[in-house]
Design an enzyme around this catalytic site. Structure first.
Site, mmCIF file in Angstrom:
data_model
loop_
_atom_site.group_PDB
_atom_site.id
_atom_site.type_symbol
_atom_site.label_atom_id
_atom_site.label_comp_id
_atom_site.label_asym_id
_atom_site.label_seq_id
_atom_site.Cartn_x
_atom_site.Cartn_y
_atom_site.Cartn_z
ATOM 1 N N LEU A 130 57.691 54.966 101.125
ATOM 2 C CA LEU A 130 58.944 55.722 101.049
ATOM 3 C C LEU A 130 59.997 54.928 100.295
ATOM 4 O O LEU A 130 60.484 55.342 99.243
ATOM 5 C CB LEU A 130 59.421 56.065 102.468
ATOM 6 N N ASP A 131 60.363 53.787 100.849
ATOM 7 C CA ASP A 131 61.365 52.893 100.270
ATOM 8 C C ASP A 131 60.900 51.471 100.562
ATOM 9 O O ASP A 131 61.143 50.978 101.666
ATOM 10 C CB ASP A 131 62.737 53.172 100.889
ATOM 11 N N PRO A 132 60.152 50.871 99.647
ATOM 12 C CA PRO A 132 59.944 51.269 98.254
ATOM 13 C C PRO A 132 58.787 52.260 98.085
ATOM 14 O O PRO A 132 57.814 52.230 98.832
ATOM 15 C CB PRO A 132 59.601 49.943 97.569
#
Length: 384
Positions: A130-132
């Site tokens: 997702l993030d990253p």
């Protein structure tokens, strides 16, 4: 460099924590064989049952030597363990001729082994969650659209923000829901953050002290910078002729989070490692996550480019997802893009060596299209 090792053997998914979700089911549909490794075989079997995958993947008790003994050339190992564990697993992959994938930022310890992996014809996929992960896809897409509209050689200034957070779907007094290990949350807050503001790079030694409001579709959140944003200017391919007014990648929280966490911040200012570890355990006990809780993931990425003669451009992506009884929003948003990356290892479209979720705008658009087809919803607003 050796030819790329053909993938097509067993996919070994190591770890069944809070971020393991329906992406594993997608791999069960596409991989010849899948094994889920967890602390014990019983825990692995329980996780498969929870995910509705009993009989579709094989449960295994994880130790690195046991995993190493079962690796065969062409296998793919997916590490969902904490980032410090990745280097040891990657070393085992290089020795056994297996490809490697994870959702974490690429670490120095992993980077050191990339040349050996590339020489052996192996894929090393990182930053594919997702993030990253999805944040990279959004950023590359926005930058490409802006470059087409404004032109690489046009003198322009830009403001870029990328904020992501896992938050409670129903706000609580603590204004937070732990979607990953509390110790990891606290230690991230203890790390200085570097970003660009008013055209210059600045560093916040205590990131929460520069928290500010951020409005999305009329809802106010609180955001603060995270890690080092500055290297991503180059990674995202922003033209040299453009000057950054601001560039920040950071964390998103519910409005009121800063106030609710005041006592935690006081501990972070004064505490040593032992005290912070104890505080993490206390917070986990004080704010447990139950089966009835629903989480929410919000990822907002925006780019505003200002140039002369009417050649300005702006655009933004928003992902806003609430978990359900079958799967948390965090598990869906981390495991789906990671599984997509693994499928591209299996079909041979990722080259040997280091890969991130997005290295180019073309790959970003392709992955975003595939994720949308699989039901991961997000929206794009852009000047066209």
């Amino acid at each position: 460099m050796a030819d790329r090792v053909a993938a097509g053997g067993t996919v070994h998914w190591v770890g069944a924590g809070l971020s393991t979700g329906s992406g594993l089911a997608r791999l069960c549909d596409s991989a010849p064989r899948v094994r889920l490794w967890h602390r014990t075989e019983e825990r692995a079997a329980e996780a498969l049952g929870r995910l509705g995958l009993t009989g579709r993947a094989e449960p295994r008790a994880y130790t690195l030597p046991t995993l190493t003994a079962e690796l065969a050339p062409g296998d793919v190992v997916v590490s969902m363990l904490p980032a410090p564990e990745h280097a040891g697993i990657l070393a085992a992959c290089v020795a056994g001729g297996a490809h490697f994938a994870c959702s974490s930022y690429v670490s120095d310890a992993v980077l050191e082994q990339v040349p050996a992996a590339a020489e052996a014809g192996l894929v090393v996929l990182t930053e594919a969650g997702l993030d990253p992960g999805i944040d990279h896809l959004f950023a590359h897409s926005l930058v490409a659209r802006a470059r087409e509209a404004v032109g690489d050689g046009t003198a322009a200034s830009y403001a870029f923000t990328s904020y992501c957070g896992g938050i409670p779907a129903v706000p609580n007094d603590f204004r937070y829901r732990f979607s990953w290990a509390p110790a990891g949350v606290l230690n991230a807050l203890r790390s200085p953050a570097r970003y660009i503001e008013d055209g210059s790079a600045v560093t916040a030694e205590r990131p929460w002290e520069v928290t500010r409001p951020h409005v999305l579709d009329g809802e106010t959140f609180e955001v603060y910078p995270n890690r080092d944003s500055v290297p991503f200017v180059e990674q995202y391919g922003l033209p040299d002729a453009w000057q950054a007014r601001s560039f920040v990648r950071g964390t998103l929280r519910l409005e009121g989070w800063l106030r609710a966490w005041d006592a935690v911040f006081e501990e972070l200012k004064a505490g040593d490692d032992a005290r912070i570890a104890a505080l993490a355990r206390e917070l986990a006990e004080r704010h447990p996550t139950t089966d009835a809780d629903r989480d929410r993931v919000v990822l907002a990425v925006s780019l505003d480019v200002r140039a002369g003669e009417g050649r300005s451009w702006s655009g933004s992506y928003l992902l806003d997802l609430v978990g359900d009884a079958e799967e948390s929003a965090m598990a869906r948003c981390v495991s789906r893009p990671l599984a997509l990356g693994v499928r591209h290892i299996l079909d041979g479209t990722l080259p040997a060596g280091l890969n991130r979720a997005a290295e180019t705008a073309a790959r970003s658009e392709a992955w975003l299209g595939e994720l949308a087809e699989e039901g991961l919803e997000f929206s794009l607003r852009a000047d066209e």
